[in-house]
Write an enzyme that holds these catalytic residues in place. Sequence first.
Site, PDB file in Angstrom:
ATOM      1  N   ASP A   1       0.852  -1.190   0.000  1.00  0.00           N
ATOM      2  CA  ASP A   1       0.000   0.000   0.000  1.00  0.00           C
ATOM      3  C   ASP A   1       0.890   1.243   0.000  1.00  0.00           C
ATOM      4  O   ASP A   1       1.918   1.279   0.688  1.00  0.00           O
ATOM      5  CB  ASP A   1      -0.872   0.045   1.254  1.00  0.00           C
ATOM      6  CG  ASP A   1      -1.935  -1.038   1.290  1.00  0.00           C
ATOM      7  OD1 ASP A   1      -1.923  -1.914   0.410  1.00  0.00           O
ATOM      8  OD2 ASP A   1      -2.767  -1.012   2.222  1.00  0.00           O
TER       9      ASP A   1
ATOM     10  N   HIS B   1       5.591  -7.078  -0.331  1.00  0.00           N
ATOM     11  CA  HIS B   1       5.401  -8.434  -0.851  1.00  0.00           C
ATOM     12  C   HIS B   1       6.093  -8.636  -2.202  1.00  0.00           C
ATOM     13  O   HIS B   1       6.427  -7.685  -2.899  1.00  0.00           O
ATOM     14  CB  HIS B   1       3.900  -8.712  -1.003  1.00  0.00           C
ATOM     15  CG  HIS B   1       3.131  -8.601   0.266  1.00  0.00           C
ATOM     16  ND1 HIS B   1       2.700  -9.694   0.987  1.00  0.00           N
ATOM     17  CD2 HIS B   1       2.710  -7.503   0.967  1.00  0.00           C
ATOM     18  CE1 HIS B   1       2.045  -9.289   2.058  1.00  0.00           C
ATOM     19  NE2 HIS B   1       2.040  -7.958   2.070  1.00  0.00           N
TER      20      HIS B   1
ATOM     21  N   SER C   1       8.405   5.083   5.021  1.00  0.00           N
ATOM     22  CA  SER C   1       9.432   4.273   4.370  1.00  0.00           C
ATOM     23  C   SER C   1       9.192   4.265   2.865  1.00  0.00           C
ATOM     24  O   SER C   1       8.148   4.687   2.387  1.00  0.00           O
ATOM     25  CB  SER C   1       9.404   2.841   4.909  1.00  0.00           C
ATOM     26  OG  SER C   1       9.138   2.810   6.294  1.00  0.00           O
TER      27      SER C   1
END
Length: 298
Positions: A113, A169, A256
């Site tokens: 996301d 991921h 991040s």
Amino acid sequence: MIKYYDRKTQTYQIEKVAGEKMIRWTYSSPVGMRLLETVVKKRMCSSFYGWYLDRPISRRKIHPFVCKFDLDLSIAEKNLKEFSSFNDFFYRKLKPSARSIDPCQDSLISLGDGKLLAYEDIDLDCLVQVKGLTYSLKELIKDPETASKYKRGTCLILRLCPTDYHRFHFIDSGICEPSHRIKGSYYSVNPVALQKVAKLFCENKREWSIFHSDHFGDILTIEVGATFVGSIIQSYTPHQPVARGDEKGYFKFGGSTVLLFFEENKIKIDPDIVEQTKLGYETYVLFGEKVGVRHKRR
């Protein structure tokens, strides 16, 4: 004020920024910049705050944070009372039903996301940080030979703000090599900071690895830490096969960034994302969402 593009509604939205006033003061005032260079960007500062956020006493910060940013915890595996610390909440796992992965094998999916920028036909010595500020890939990973493989390729930059889901991921099945760690500072990756600190990604703590994907070639993955990010956690096992959508790792507290570099003629990014990047806007995406396709050779 940070504007981004919501591709679902095809409208521009204003990002809710955690600690916005403090970030702007730190990166815009002489006193703030002095404090930044002497204290805030140092490892000790981030390590201490990370230590605090791992302690049970930090649980008291969770509820106000959830309320202020209107976060939906119904999609998390744990409920509010089950988190052992603020960091436990911050890198929370989501229920499998919370995110759907685009079923088409040729679809390039988002690794997490966040707010996405996309650059095609890149110049390795002139990568865009923000308008007017650039850096080189060999500076970023300190490996000129590896960097040279991505000449005229594609670069994706996914920025995760503190309110986002903070696990990242694998975008395809394949095998990932071990991560290389590069020590560095802890500047914020907020757009305000990116406009003030030259070659910020090359200054910050970061890790990089090569993912030998089954459908998109050899992908260079770079995770960049930021202010108060105590750790970049790699949860995958090097040299072991992974499936599309498997977790690669997660960040502890802080904003991040993850950068992906693709070789030339491997992928084609969705036009709306490319167009918004050219206009200077990030596009909001969710893990598993289609952001491009595999390049079809003629």
